[in-house]
Design an enzyme around this catalytic site. Sequence first.
Site, PDB file in Angstrom:
ATOM      1  N   HIS A  49       9.172  53.314  35.393  1.00  0.00           N
ATOM      2  CA  HIS A  49      10.017  52.476  36.257  1.00  0.00           C
ATOM      3  C   HIS A  49       9.483  51.039  36.279  1.00  0.00           C
ATOM      4  CE1 HIS A  49      12.060  50.909  39.796  1.00  0.00           C
ATOM      5  NE2 HIS A  49      10.915  50.818  40.443  1.00  0.00           N
ATOM      6  N   HIS A  73       5.112  45.707  40.972  1.00  0.00           N
ATOM      7  CA  HIS A  73       5.892  45.518  42.199  1.00  0.00           C
ATOM      8  C   HIS A  73       5.775  46.644  43.210  1.00  0.00           C
ATOM      9  CE1 HIS A  73       9.062  48.012  40.317  1.00  0.00           C
ATOM     10  NE2 HIS A  73       9.441  48.245  41.547  1.00  0.00           N
ATOM     11  N   GLU A  77       3.145  49.266  47.921  1.00  0.00           N
ATOM     12  CA  GLU A  77       3.916  50.201  48.730  1.00  0.00           C
ATOM     13  C   GLU A  77       3.569  51.653  48.415  1.00  0.00           C
ATOM     14  OE1 GLU A  77       8.097  49.485  48.512  1.00  0.00           O
ATOM     15  OE2 GLU A  77       8.561  50.908  50.106  1.00  0.00           O
ATOM     16  N   ASP A  78       3.359  51.952  47.154  1.00  0.00           N
ATOM     17  CA  ASP A  78       3.278  53.357  46.754  1.00  0.00           C
ATOM     18  C   ASP A  78       1.914  53.825  46.240  1.00  0.00           C
ATOM     19  OD1 ASP A  78       5.933  53.701  47.407  1.00  0.00           O
ATOM     20  OD2 ASP A  78       6.643  53.140  45.414  1.00  0.00           O
ATOM     21  N   ASP A 144      14.411  45.568  40.352  1.00  0.00           N
ATOM     22  CA  ASP A 144      14.004  46.870  40.882  1.00  0.00           C
ATOM     23  C   ASP A 144      15.244  47.679  41.255  1.00  0.00           C
ATOM     24  OD1 ASP A 144      12.338  48.880  42.030  1.00  0.00           O
ATOM     25  OD2 ASP A 144      12.580  47.959  44.009  1.00  0.00           O
ATOM     26  N   ASP A 264      47.320  44.305  31.412  1.00  0.00           N
ATOM     27  CA  ASP A 264      48.257  43.513  30.625  1.00  0.00           C
ATOM     28  C   ASP A 264      47.840  42.054  30.559  1.00  0.00           C
ATOM     29  OD1 ASP A 264      49.970  45.301  29.702  1.00  0.00           O
ATOM     30  OD2 ASP A 264      51.548  44.984  31.182  1.00  0.00           O
TER      31      ASP A 264
HETATM   32 MN    MN Z   1      10.485  49.938  42.491  1.00  0.00          MN
END
Ligand code: MN
Length: 681
Positions: A49, A73, A77-78, A144, A264
């Site tokens: 990712h 990024h 957070e993770d 993201d 059209d």
């Molecule tokens: Mn992300």
Amino acid sequence: MRTHFAKLLKQLKKNWATSNLEVVRKAYRAADHAHHGQIRLSGEPYILHSILVAQILAKLGLDPVTCAAGLLHDVLEDTKMTRAELQHEFGDEIAALVDGVTKISSLHLPGQAVTYEVKQAQNIRKMLVATAKDVRVILIKLADRLHNIRTIEFLPRAKQERIARETLEIYSSLAHRLGINTWKWELEDHAFHVLMPQEYKMIAAQVATKRHEREAQLNETIEFLDARLTEAEVNARVIGRPKHLYSIFNKMATQGKDFNEVMDIQAVRIITQTEAGCYNALGVVHSLWTPVPGRLKDYIAMPKLNMYQGIHTTVMRENGKPMEIQIRSEEMDKTAREGIAAHWIYKEGQRHKDKKLDEQLSWLRQMYEWLKDAHAPEELMEAMRRDFKAKYLYVFTPKGEVKELQSGATPLDFAYLVHSDIGHHCIGAKVNGRMVPLRYHLQTGDVVEILTSKNQTPHLDWVDIVVTGRARTSIRQRLRELGLLEPVEAPHKHREARPHQVIRPLPRPVVQQPVRNVDEPTRQKMICIDGAKGLAVQFGKCCNAMPGHAVIGYVTKSMAVTVHRADCKSFANTYRDAARVVPASWEGDQVLETAVRVVTGPRPNVLADITNALRPMNIEILRAQYGPGDNGSSHFDFVFEAPDHETIERVCRTLGTLNGISQVTQLDVRGHAPRELAVAG
Ligand code: MN
């Protein structure tokens, strides 16, 4: 994973051949280490990712530092990595970028029930706070989101819908505001797929069925145009303009057209070498086909706020069907695709001064300044949505300065745009030297002068007059200060205190137009061909159509339009090509008075939302009243005039899409479609 990363480096080298890419390699190693062992719901390792987000940024031409931040990024957070570690390893710039992205996505409001709207508004505020410092934060967040929505199928259904809605309401609009059309379209189509799978599949299937036929026709047009441009010595290339699925759906929904009507309309783009070439190409186009009046837009002389430049025109083809043509130079084309990124040039760590980029950033800063002062999150959300979705018009101050407003804007919006004090003290307005009501709808090109008095203060109904979020927020704020509006905490109390209040009692009779005998110049002025006025038309001698008669148009070989009564027997017996028949009507000859009930949840300002949604369709509410329903719901009954049943249906459909409206019911329609009013005697 190595191959994905190698692809990222390759992409970066295209635009940054002479730059040192070590920071990107280092970011990859750190992110890979930090995310080690993490798996996404798709079953792929998390780091994929991060790499793909960086690839999206690199593809747009962004610099190695931004791509490195893209790789990192999600580490704050993770993963266990801290801001201090990040700063130590990568320095202030990258740490600030990653921190900004993290702040946008993580938000906790302690001790209160957080509604979706409040949370979104807070997020936007944070996003703008972050951006006021560095717009790259938003670019990374958008990349993201783009990758997340590409892989959205692996999430639970409820989460998919939430993300899709948020994407449509905020992220695609931000991409649009930053001019990054390639991202905007992709975000929209993915979100559309999630939110309206049936409609998506239907349109995708229909696009696929006649693709070859349509492409063949389009190629014919392209070759023809290409040859004429070459003859005229205009150095340009002509390409077909693909319509993305969501834009087809939108056209069908907002213009009430069916799929074939939308498809059209051929759409081509002419890309020239120079700006002067654009105008030469326009000359060639208009010498080949008749331009549709009112459809020529010169965004070269007057670029859009998101830096977009180009010339748009619509012409009538030989078969009586319109064709949309966009003309722009190669440079303008790059800006149209990449937006802000096309102007994003770093030179040895310093941002290269670019006037257009500065202008663009000043929009963001303005937005931020204005949002900073607003204190009710729901109002913020509303304001954002309205400002994002609207189309724009341009008016002048008495000194000749250009101001941009959204369409439907009134002199009061203009006053608040100039300054909130001018707005608060506004007592009237002159447009092009003439006094106009404050409800007047401004038109592009109007010169607007605001009259003020120091004794004036905002009135309660001003909230309904304005359409810009900026003016609305200012008025509400001032009204609260004056004690004329209850504080934001208790909007429902305010409403329950006065149930069944009649909001705007303006009874009007149903208008029915009798047949009137008028002279030819008057008829010329009153006739609308396919909704457009001012086209060259002649009136068939066989039936002598007058205002009040139901009419149709027929495109002649010389590209003029002949108007007949819809029931003209002579025409019915002689015309040869059904494809050349075009809709026609008389100005102002169609009115249906309709009553509709909408059921809404407990949410303030629904009427204002409804009014604003109807305004672009030229629908004005004549009268409305509301009453409380079960479980905190309310119902609004309101009456409006519409030219035909299609419009009424379109109005109901549009209302059904508004936030907080749970049901739309047509109560009563009076009068008859005026197309049926006058039958030949
Ligand atoms: Mn992300």
